[in-house]
Design a protein around this motif. Structure first.
Motif, PDB file in Angstrom:
ATOM      1  N   GLU A   1      -1.833   9.011   8.576  1.00  0.00           N
ATOM      2  CA  GLU A   1      -1.353   9.651   9.795  1.00  0.00           C
ATOM      3  C   GLU A   1      -0.298   8.842  10.538  1.00  0.00           C
ATOM      4  OE1 GLU A   1      -4.548  11.006  12.277  1.00  0.00           O
ATOM      5  OE2 GLU A   1      -5.508  12.058  10.614  1.00  0.00           O
ATOM      6  N   GLN A   2      -0.251   7.548  10.336  1.00  0.00           N
ATOM      7  CA  GLN A   2       0.712   6.699  11.048  1.00  0.00           C
ATOM      8  C   GLN A   2       1.813   6.194  10.114  1.00  0.00           C
ATOM      9  OE1 GLN A   2      -2.331   3.999  12.705  1.00  0.00           O
ATOM     10  NE2 GLN A   2      -1.467   4.546  14.695  1.00  0.00           N
ATOM     11  N   LEU A   3       2.095   6.953   9.055  1.00  0.00           N
ATOM     12  CA  LEU A   3       3.094   6.506   8.093  1.00  0.00           C
ATOM     13  C   LEU A   3       4.434   6.211   8.755  1.00  0.00           C
ATOM     14  CD1 LEU A   3       4.141   5.952   5.216  1.00  0.00           C
ATOM     15  CD2 LEU A   3       4.836   8.354   5.174  1.00  0.00           C
ATOM     16  N   GLU A   4       4.898   7.105   9.615  1.00  0.00           N
ATOM     17  CA  GLU A   4       6.208   6.923  10.213  1.00  0.00           C
ATOM     18  C   GLU A   4       6.270   5.629  11.033  1.00  0.00           C
ATOM     19  OE1 GLU A   4       4.263   9.678   9.855  1.00  0.00           O
ATOM     20  OE2 GLU A   4       5.219  11.269  11.005  1.00  0.00           O
ATOM     21  N   GLU A   5       5.233   5.344  11.787  1.00  0.00           N
ATOM     22  CA  GLU A   5       5.182   4.121  12.584  1.00  0.00           C
ATOM     23  C   GLU A   5       5.090   2.896  11.675  1.00  0.00           C
ATOM     24  OE1 GLU A   5       3.331   6.872  13.133  1.00  0.00           O
ATOM     25  OE2 GLU A   5       4.228   7.556  15.019  1.00  0.00           O
ATOM     26  N   ALA A   6       4.333   3.018  10.589  1.00  0.00           N
ATOM     27  CA  ALA A   6       4.247   1.916   9.624  1.00  0.00           C
ATOM     28  C   ALA A   6       5.604   1.671   8.982  1.00  0.00           C
ATOM     29  CB  ALA A   6       3.197   2.227   8.560  1.00  0.00           C
ATOM     30  N   ALA A   7       6.299   2.741   8.623  1.00  0.00           N
ATOM     31  CA  ALA A   7       7.629   2.609   8.037  1.00  0.00           C
ATOM     32  C   ALA A   7       8.572   1.907   8.998  1.00  0.00           C
ATOM     33  CB  ALA A   7       8.169   3.996   7.680  1.00  0.00           C
ATOM     34  N   LYS A   8       8.477   2.236  10.266  1.00  0.00           N
ATOM     35  CA  LYS A   8       9.328   1.619  11.286  1.00  0.00           C
ATOM     36  C   LYS A   8       9.128   0.106  11.333  1.00  0.00           C
ATOM     37  CE  LYS A   8      10.677   2.286  16.149  1.00  0.00           C
ATOM     38  NZ  LYS A   8      11.011   0.918  16.378  1.00  0.00           N
TER      39      LYS A   8
ATOM     40  N   PHE B   1       8.682  -1.908   8.876  1.00  0.00           N
ATOM     41  CA  PHE B   1       9.508  -2.502   7.823  1.00  0.00           C
ATOM     42  C   PHE B   1      10.989  -2.377   8.146  1.00  0.00           C
ATOM     43  CE2 PHE B   1       5.500  -1.529   5.734  1.00  0.00           C
ATOM     44  CZ  PHE B   1       5.214  -2.748   5.131  1.00  0.00           C
ATOM     45  N   VAL B   2      11.384  -1.198   8.616  1.00  0.00           N
ATOM     46  CA  VAL B   2      12.789  -0.970   8.972  1.00  0.00           C
ATOM     47  C   VAL B   2      13.208  -1.933  10.083  1.00  0.00           C
ATOM     48  CG1 VAL B   2      14.412   0.705   9.950  1.00  0.00           C
ATOM     49  CG2 VAL B   2      12.783   1.427   8.188  1.00  0.00           C
ATOM     50  N   ASP B   3      12.342  -2.118  11.082  1.00  0.00           N
ATOM     51  CA  ASP B   3      12.665  -3.016  12.197  1.00  0.00           C
ATOM     52  C   ASP B   3      12.859  -4.464  11.751  1.00  0.00           C
ATOM     53  OD1 ASP B   3      12.620  -0.897  13.949  1.00  0.00           O
ATOM     54  OD2 ASP B   3      10.683  -1.415  14.862  1.00  0.00           O
ATOM     55  N   GLN B   4      12.271  -4.828  10.615  1.00  0.00           N
ATOM     56  CA  GLN B   4      12.456  -6.180  10.069  1.00  0.00           C
ATOM     57  C   GLN B   4      13.729  -6.279   9.234  1.00  0.00           C
ATOM     58  OE1 GLN B   4      10.857  -9.105  10.510  1.00  0.00           O
ATOM     59  NE2 GLN B   4       9.593  -8.095  12.054  1.00  0.00           N
ATOM     60  N   GLY B   5      14.422  -5.151   9.079  1.00  0.00           N
ATOM     61  CA  GLY B   5      15.643  -5.150   8.273  1.00  0.00           C
ATOM     62  C   GLY B   5      15.393  -4.959   6.792  1.00  0.00           C
TER      63      GLY B   5
ATOM     64  N   GLY C   1      14.500   5.308  10.980  1.00  0.00           N
ATOM     65  CA  GLY C   1      15.374   4.507  10.135  1.00  0.00           C
ATOM     66  C   GLY C   1      15.128   4.571   8.645  1.00  0.00           C
ATOM     67  N   VAL C   2      14.189   5.392   8.192  1.00  0.00           N
ATOM     68  CA  VAL C   2      13.969   5.532   6.747  1.00  0.00           C
ATOM     69  C   VAL C   2      15.138   6.329   6.175  1.00  0.00           C
ATOM     70  CG1 VAL C   2      12.458   6.391   4.934  1.00  0.00           C
ATOM     71  CG2 VAL C   2      11.466   5.418   7.016  1.00  0.00           C
ATOM     72  N   LYS C   3      15.847   5.727   5.217  1.00  0.00           N
ATOM     73  CA  LYS C   3      17.011   6.374   4.612  1.00  0.00           C
ATOM     74  C   LYS C   3      16.802   6.689   3.134  1.00  0.00           C
ATOM     75  CE  LYS C   3      19.907   3.085   5.984  1.00  0.00           C
ATOM     76  NZ  LYS C   3      21.185   2.381   6.194  1.00  0.00           N
ATOM     77  N   ASN C   4      15.679   6.242   2.590  1.00  0.00           N
ATOM     78  CA  ASN C   4      15.455   6.400   1.160  1.00  0.00           C
ATOM     79  C   ASN C   4      14.095   7.042   0.899  1.00  0.00           C
ATOM     80  OD1 ASN C   4      17.917   5.108   0.322  1.00  0.00           O
ATOM     81  ND2 ASN C   4      17.000   3.230   1.090  1.00  0.00           N
ATOM     82  N   PHE C   5      14.156   8.177   0.254  1.00  0.00           N
ATOM     83  CA  PHE C   5      12.957   8.900  -0.151  1.00  0.00           C
ATOM     84  C   PHE C   5      13.067   9.162  -1.640  1.00  0.00           C
ATOM     85  CE2 PHE C   5      13.502   9.932   4.275  1.00  0.00           C
ATOM     86  CZ  PHE C   5      12.209   9.994   4.780  1.00  0.00           C
ATOM     87  N   SER C   6      11.947   9.090  -2.335  1.00  0.00           N
ATOM     88  CA  SER C   6      11.863   9.530  -3.724  1.00  0.00           C
ATOM     89  C   SER C   6      10.882  10.685  -3.753  1.00  0.00           C
ATOM     90  CB  SER C   6      11.369   8.408  -4.639  1.00  0.00           C
ATOM     91  OG  SER C   6      12.335   7.405  -4.771  1.00  0.00           O
ATOM     92  N   ILE C   7      11.360  11.816  -4.267  1.00  0.00           N
ATOM     93  CA  ILE C   7      10.541  13.031  -4.338  1.00  0.00           C
ATOM     94  C   ILE C   7      10.285  13.347  -5.807  1.00  0.00           C
ATOM     95  CG2 ILE C   7      10.395  15.485  -3.773  1.00  0.00           C
ATOM     96  CD1 ILE C   7      10.730  14.226  -1.197  1.00  0.00           C
ATOM     97  N   SER C   8       9.038  13.633  -6.136  1.00  0.00           N
ATOM     98  CA  SER C   8       8.678  13.983  -7.501  1.00  0.00           C
ATOM     99  C   SER C   8       9.081  15.418  -7.795  1.00  0.00           C
ATOM    100  CB  SER C   8       7.169  13.833  -7.708  1.00  0.00           C
ATOM    101  OG  SER C   8       6.767  12.511  -7.421  1.00  0.00           O
TER     102      SER C   8
END
Length: 166
Positions: A31-38, A40-44, A68-75
């Protein structure tokens, strides 16, 4: 917890990590994926989210991109909806995956450093589609990654059997 994820992201940055991929299962089940992703992004760190795009609300994709997520891989293993639904064992999976891809493509169009990617598992079910898969990916602004599957002979009759390996 998010504070633990922030610590992990900071440690990875200090260690010199430049690329992180979050997969699963389905990462959007967290449920908190977007915040978790942030974190990593915030660390560059360059972050890639590996998802099947099925059942993912567009609002969550938007939030991840806004963070800030710019890369997604979709199956996507087939351009034929019925075949892909069969592979996924879920009716409507093709429509949902392609809808997510289209949304991501539109949101990331022109964004520097964005590299949305299709992950295609190569099998006896889709060998003839591979050139069309490449053209499709290019048309929607995606790269494509082909993931080979070892097709082993069926012990019973000695023929290659995708179903046994899937």
């Amino acid at each position: 917890s998010l504070s633990e994820i922030q610590q992990i992201a900071a440690r990875m940055y200090r260690l010199g990590v430049v690329q992180v991929s979050i997969g699963g299962g389905e990462p959007f089940a967290f449920e908190q994926l977007e915040e978790a992703a942030k974190c990593f992004v915030d660390q560059g760190l360059n972050l890639r989210v590996l998802t099947n795009g099925v059942g993912v609300p567009k609002e969550r994709l938007d939030r991840a991109i806004d963070y800030g997520v710019k890369n997604f891989s979709i199956s996507l293993d087939s351009l034929y909806p019925a075949r892909f639904d069969y592979i996924c064992e879920y009716d409507g999976s093709w429509n949902e995956a392609v809808s997510s891809m289209t949304h991501i493509s539109n949101r990331l169009a022109g964004v520097s450093g964005a590299l949305p990617t299709i992950n295609c598992v190569v099998s006896n079910l889709n060998l003839e589609e591979l050139p069309d898969m490449v053209r499709f990916a290019k048309e929607i602004g995606f790269a494509i990654s082909m993931l080979p599957v070892e097709l082993l002979a069926d012990e019973k009759d000695g023929v290659r059997n995708w179903e046994a390996r899937f």
